[in-house]
Write a protein that holds these residues in place. Structure first.
Motif, PDB file in Angstrom:
ATOM      1  N   ARG A  14       0.829  -1.204   0.000  1.00  0.00           N
ATOM      2  CA  ARG A  14       0.000   0.000   0.000  1.00  0.00           C
ATOM      3  C   ARG A  14       0.864   1.255   0.000  1.00  0.00           C
ATOM      4  O   ARG A  14       0.566   2.218  -0.714  1.00  0.00           O
ATOM      5  CB  ARG A  14      -0.929  -0.001   1.213  1.00  0.00           C
ATOM      6  CG  ARG A  14      -1.894   1.154   1.194  1.00  0.00           C
ATOM      7  CD  ARG A  14      -3.018   0.936   2.198  1.00  0.00           C
ATOM      8  NE  ARG A  14      -3.883   2.087   2.171  1.00  0.00           N
ATOM      9  CZ  ARG A  14      -3.916   3.020   3.125  1.00  0.00           C
ATOM     10  NH1 ARG A  14      -3.149   2.918   4.172  1.00  0.00           N
ATOM     11  NH2 ARG A  14      -4.727   4.039   3.028  1.00  0.00           N
ATOM     12  N   ARG A  15       1.929   1.239   0.777  1.00  0.00           N
ATOM     13  CA  ARG A  15       2.827   2.397   0.800  1.00  0.00           C
ATOM     14  C   ARG A  15       3.512   2.607  -0.541  1.00  0.00           C
ATOM     15  O   ARG A  15       3.639   3.733  -1.020  1.00  0.00           O
ATOM     16  CB  ARG A  15       3.898   2.218   1.874  1.00  0.00           C
ATOM     17  CG  ARG A  15       3.508   2.813   3.187  1.00  0.00           C
ATOM     18  CD  ARG A  15       4.601   2.818   4.204  1.00  0.00           C
ATOM     19  NE  ARG A  15       5.897   3.166   3.662  1.00  0.00           N
ATOM     20  CZ  ARG A  15       7.041   2.997   4.290  1.00  0.00           C
ATOM     21  NH1 ARG A  15       7.052   2.459   5.486  1.00  0.00           N
ATOM     22  NH2 ARG A  15       8.179   3.333   3.746  1.00  0.00           N
ATOM     23  N   GLN A  16       3.987   1.517  -1.145  1.00  0.00           N
ATOM     24  CA  GLN A  16       4.734   1.630  -2.396  1.00  0.00           C
ATOM     25  C   GLN A  16       3.848   2.002  -3.583  1.00  0.00           C
ATOM     26  O   GLN A  16       4.267   2.742  -4.466  1.00  0.00           O
ATOM     27  CB  GLN A  16       5.481   0.323  -2.687  1.00  0.00           C
ATOM     28  CG  GLN A  16       6.608   0.050  -1.721  1.00  0.00           C
ATOM     29  CD  GLN A  16       7.697   1.090  -1.793  1.00  0.00           C
ATOM     30  OE1 GLN A  16       8.191   1.424  -2.852  1.00  0.00           O
ATOM     31  NE2 GLN A  16       8.077   1.614  -0.636  1.00  0.00           N
ATOM     32  N   THR A  17       2.649   1.449  -3.614  1.00  0.00           N
ATOM     33  CA  THR A  17       1.763   1.699  -4.758  1.00  0.00           C
ATOM     34  C   THR A  17       0.834   2.885  -4.527  1.00  0.00           C
ATOM     35  O   THR A  17       0.241   3.388  -5.476  1.00  0.00           O
ATOM     36  CB  THR A  17       0.895   0.464  -5.064  1.00  0.00           C
ATOM     37  OG1 THR A  17       0.022   0.222  -3.949  1.00  0.00           O
ATOM     38  CG2 THR A  17       1.734  -0.755  -5.349  1.00  0.00           C
ATOM     39  N   ARG A  18       0.696   3.290  -3.256  1.00  0.00           N
ATOM     40  CA  ARG A  18      -0.254   4.338  -2.872  1.00  0.00           C
ATOM     41  C   ARG A  18      -1.673   3.985  -3.294  1.00  0.00           C
ATOM     42  O   ARG A  18      -2.491   4.854  -3.605  1.00  0.00           O
ATOM     43  CB  ARG A  18       0.163   5.696  -3.430  1.00  0.00           C
ATOM     44  CG  ARG A  18       1.521   6.143  -2.951  1.00  0.00           C
ATOM     45  CD  ARG A  18       1.894   7.480  -3.519  1.00  0.00           C
ATOM     46  NE  ARG A  18       3.294   7.769  -3.289  1.00  0.00           N
ATOM     47  CZ  ARG A  18       3.747   8.483  -2.270  1.00  0.00           C
ATOM     48  NH1 ARG A  18       2.919   8.950  -1.386  1.00  0.00           N
ATOM     49  NH2 ARG A  18       5.028   8.717  -2.144  1.00  0.00           N
ATOM     50  N   SER A  19      -1.944   2.673  -3.319  1.00  0.00           N
ATOM     51  CA  SER A  19      -3.255   2.202  -3.744  1.00  0.00           C
ATOM     52  C   SER A  19      -3.700   1.053  -2.848  1.00  0.00           C
ATOM     53  O   SER A  19      -3.065  -0.003  -2.833  1.00  0.00           O
ATOM     54  CB  SER A  19      -3.203   1.728  -5.195  1.00  0.00           C
ATOM     55  OG  SER A  19      -4.377   1.011  -5.529  1.00  0.00           O
ATOM     56  N   ILE A  20      -4.797   1.261  -2.148  1.00  0.00           N
ATOM     57  CA  ILE A  20      -5.316   0.188  -1.312  1.00  0.00           C
ATOM     58  C   ILE A  20      -5.823  -0.963  -2.189  1.00  0.00           C
ATOM     59  O   ILE A  20      -5.713  -2.122  -1.818  1.00  0.00           O
ATOM     60  CB  ILE A  20      -6.403   0.703  -0.346  1.00  0.00           C
ATOM     61  CG1 ILE A  20      -6.637  -0.310   0.771  1.00  0.00           C
ATOM     62  CG2 ILE A  20      -7.672   1.068  -1.068  1.00  0.00           C
ATOM     63  CD1 ILE A  20      -7.421   0.217   1.938  1.00  0.00           C
ATOM     64  N   GLU A  21      -6.347  -0.638  -3.355  1.00  0.00           N
ATOM     65  CA  GLU A  21      -6.868  -1.678  -4.253  1.00  0.00           C
ATOM     66  C   GLU A  21      -5.740  -2.581  -4.761  1.00  0.00           C
ATOM     67  O   GLU A  21      -5.893  -3.807  -4.799  1.00  0.00           O
ATOM     68  CB  GLU A  21      -7.638  -1.061  -5.416  1.00  0.00           C
ATOM     69  CG  GLU A  21      -8.340  -2.076  -6.287  1.00  0.00           C
ATOM     70  CD  GLU A  21      -9.301  -2.996  -5.510  1.00  0.00           C
ATOM     71  OE1 GLU A  21      -9.320  -4.203  -5.820  1.00  0.00           O
ATOM     72  OE2 GLU A  21      -9.997  -2.522  -4.609  1.00  0.00           O
TER      73      GLU A  21
END
Length: 51
Positions: A14-21
């Protein structure tokens, strides 16, 4: 893998992609191919005393 490892992977993804999905998709993929091991007091004690 243990459940705590899976939560760590989710957090990092989540931190690396900035996407919860995307993080959820990654966790879902992992759950489809790996077995989550239970960890309790007896298992931890056995691991500690196994040398």
């Amino acid at each position: 893998m243990t459940a705590t490892t899976l939560t760590d992977i989710f957090y990092i993804a989540r931190r690396q992609t900035r996407s919860i999905e995307l993080a959820r998709q990654g966790v879902s993929t992992i759950l489809a191919v790996l077995v989550i091991c239970s960890v309790n007091w007896a298992i931890l004690e056995a691991a500690f005393t196994s040398g």
